[in-house]
Motif scaffolding. Structure first.
Motif, PDB file in Angstrom:
ATOM      1  N   THR A  82       0.815  -1.220   0.000  1.00  0.00           N
ATOM      2  CA  THR A  82       0.000   0.000   0.000  1.00  0.00           C
ATOM      3  C   THR A  82       0.855   1.279   0.000  1.00  0.00           C
ATOM      4  N   GLY A  83       1.967   1.258   0.730  1.00  0.00           N
ATOM      5  CA  GLY A  83       2.836   2.441   0.780  1.00  0.00           C
ATOM      6  C   GLY A  83       3.345   2.819  -0.603  1.00  0.00           C
ATOM      7  N   ARG A  84       3.737   1.809  -1.346  1.00  0.00           N
ATOM      8  CA  ARG A  84       4.245   2.044  -2.712  1.00  0.00           C
ATOM      9  C   ARG A  84       3.124   2.616  -3.589  1.00  0.00           C
ATOM     10  N   LEU A  85       1.906   2.118  -3.410  1.00  0.00           N
ATOM     11  CA  LEU A  85       0.760   2.633  -4.161  1.00  0.00           C
ATOM     12  C   LEU A  85       0.518   4.107  -3.817  1.00  0.00           C
ATOM     13  N   LEU A  86       0.587   4.429  -2.522  1.00  0.00           N
ATOM     14  CA  LEU A  86       0.356   5.818  -2.107  1.00  0.00           C
ATOM     15  C   LEU A  86       1.422   6.740  -2.715  1.00  0.00           C
ATOM     16  N   ASP A  87       2.664   6.268  -2.795  1.00  0.00           N
ATOM     17  CA  ASP A  87       3.724   7.059  -3.444  1.00  0.00           C
ATOM     18  C   ASP A  87       3.365   7.337  -4.902  1.00  0.00           C
ATOM     19  N   ASP A 198      -6.281 -12.842 -11.112  1.00  0.00           N
ATOM     20  CA  ASP A 198      -5.270 -12.758 -12.165  1.00  0.00           C
ATOM     21  C   ASP A 198      -4.172 -11.799 -11.727  1.00  0.00           C
ATOM     22  N   ARG A 199      -3.080 -12.343 -11.239  1.00  0.00           N
ATOM     23  CA  ARG A 199      -2.003 -11.492 -10.702  1.00  0.00           C
ATOM     24  C   ARG A 199      -1.040 -11.106 -11.821  1.00  0.00           C
ATOM     25  N   VAL A 200      -1.602 -10.519 -12.878  1.00  0.00           N
ATOM     26  CA  VAL A 200      -0.819 -10.110 -14.048  1.00  0.00           C
ATOM     27  C   VAL A 200      -1.106  -8.636 -14.289  1.00  0.00           C
ATOM     28  N   SER A 201      -0.091  -7.792 -14.119  1.00  0.00           N
ATOM     29  CA  SER A 201      -0.358  -6.352 -14.105  1.00  0.00           C
ATOM     30  C   SER A 201      -0.913  -5.838 -15.444  1.00  0.00           C
ATOM     31  N   THR A 202      -0.455  -6.407 -16.570  1.00  0.00           N
ATOM     32  CA  THR A 202      -0.965  -5.927 -17.866  1.00  0.00           C
ATOM     33  C   THR A 202      -2.466  -6.233 -18.006  1.00  0.00           C
ATOM     34  N   THR A 226      -1.160  -5.663  -8.565  1.00  0.00           N
ATOM     35  CA  THR A 226      -2.136  -4.588  -8.765  1.00  0.00           C
ATOM     36  C   THR A 226      -1.432  -3.230  -8.718  1.00  0.00           C
ATOM     37  N   VAL A 227      -0.539  -3.068  -7.750  1.00  0.00           N
ATOM     38  CA  VAL A 227       0.200  -1.805  -7.647  1.00  0.00           C
ATOM     39  C   VAL A 227       1.065  -1.623  -8.899  1.00  0.00           C
ATOM     40  N   ASP A 228       1.655  -2.714  -9.390  1.00  0.00           N
ATOM     41  CA  ASP A 228       2.438  -2.645 -10.629  1.00  0.00           C
ATOM     42  C   ASP A 228       1.586  -2.183 -11.812  1.00  0.00           C
ATOM     43  N   ALA A 229       0.277  -2.476 -11.772  1.00  0.00           N
ATOM     44  CA  ALA A 229      -0.613  -2.129 -12.889  1.00  0.00           C
ATOM     45  C   ALA A 229      -1.002  -0.652 -12.886  1.00  0.00           C
ATOM     46  N   VAL A 230      -0.822   0.004 -11.756  1.00  0.00           N
ATOM     47  CA  VAL A 230      -1.372   1.354 -11.605  1.00  0.00           C
ATOM     48  C   VAL A 230      -0.795   2.387 -12.587  1.00  0.00           C
TER      49      VAL A 230
END
Ligand code: NI
Length: 264
Positions: A82-87, A198-202, A226-230
């Motif tokens: 979550t921290g990485r997402l907030l960044d 589906d843990r695939v960011s694309t 999910t964060v990678d997909a953002v």
């Protein structure tokens, strides 16, 4: 065994198997393993409450009947990514809504992540204490799931939440009535990224990119994929001219307690 006992036993067996298959199809995998709770620092909380500005949620004004808005929502946290997402969201000045789980909040470093969400202008929503299907619970248990989560978030951030999301979308008239009593609107979704499966960011980015004006997009901030997909999904939707808003901003006001919303 008596003559009538055998057909009865067969019937019971079939009913049992049918029910368990139906249940399995519906069920999501359980929530991630929880880290050990960290005690809440009362001095820190008092300092935090003293510095809070009144009038949260600090909604910005958008007319989403005229511009293309999309509400990104992140469930089941706060979690490790979550921290990485907030960044990421902060860097791009994007606001979202976080439907937090009470026991995850309790396990989160004395509430550091939820306070940061509030500081960064995100909206917080109640996603129950332990993520059960609320419609299958007795009313008393539903009440406890919601109230305990409301209470810990308010204690840690000074914020009283106004929206909730029933885990698995499991709701009925009793749950609706209880959320109305608690002052919580029920927020569902109309774009499901299936990011928990589906843990695939694309794939996740592509599904989120299919949002329409007024969509509420379901994501989970406990999955690194999910964060990678953002970044990609923000790029796609920005290119299409979308403004990223919180749920309350999507409607231009706090949604009505007890009512159910899936999109604008
Ligand atoms: Ni959930």
């Amino acid at each position: 065994m008596r003559v009538w006992a055998l057909p009865l036993a067969l019937l019971a067996l079939v009913a049992c198997v049918t029910e368990s298959v139906a249940h399995r199809r519906q069920a999501k995998p359980p929530v991630v393993v929880l880290p050990r709770p960290v005690p809440i620092d009362p001095v820190l909380v008092a300092r935090r409450l003293a510095s809070m500005q009144p009038g949260w949620p600090r909604s910005r004004r958008f007319d989403c009947s005229r511009i293309k808005c999309v509400a990104l929502t992140f469930d089941d946290g706060p979690g490790e990514p979550t921290g990485r997402l907030l960044d990421l969201l902060k860097r791009r000045d994007v606001r979202a809504t976080f439907f937090v789980i009470g026991q995850m909040v309790a396990a989160d470093q004395g509430g550091r992540t939820v306070r940061r969400m509030v500081d960064d202008g995100h909206e917080l929503g109640n996603h129950s204490w332990s993520h059960p299907p609320l419609a299958e619970l007795p009313l008393e248990a539903v009440r406890k799931e919601l109230q305990d989560t409301d209470d810990i978030v308010e204690r840690l951030t000074g914020v009283r939440m106004r929206v909730m999301r029933p885990p698995y979308g499991s709701t009925d008239d009793d749950v609706a009535e209880e959320t109305r009593r608690e002052g919580l609107a029920q927020i569902l979704w109309n774009v499901d990224t299936l990011d928990w499966r589906d843990r695939v960011s694309t794939t996740v980015a592509k599904r989120a990119g299919e949002a329409k004006p007024g969509s509420i997009v379901l994501l989970h901030d406990i999955h690194p994929s999910t964060v990678d997909a953002v970044p990609a999904l923000l790029d796609t939707l920005s290119r299409k001219g979308y403004t990223f808003v919180t749920v309350s901003e999507l409607y231009g006001r706090t949604p009505e307690p007890g009512m159910m919303y899936t999109e604008r």
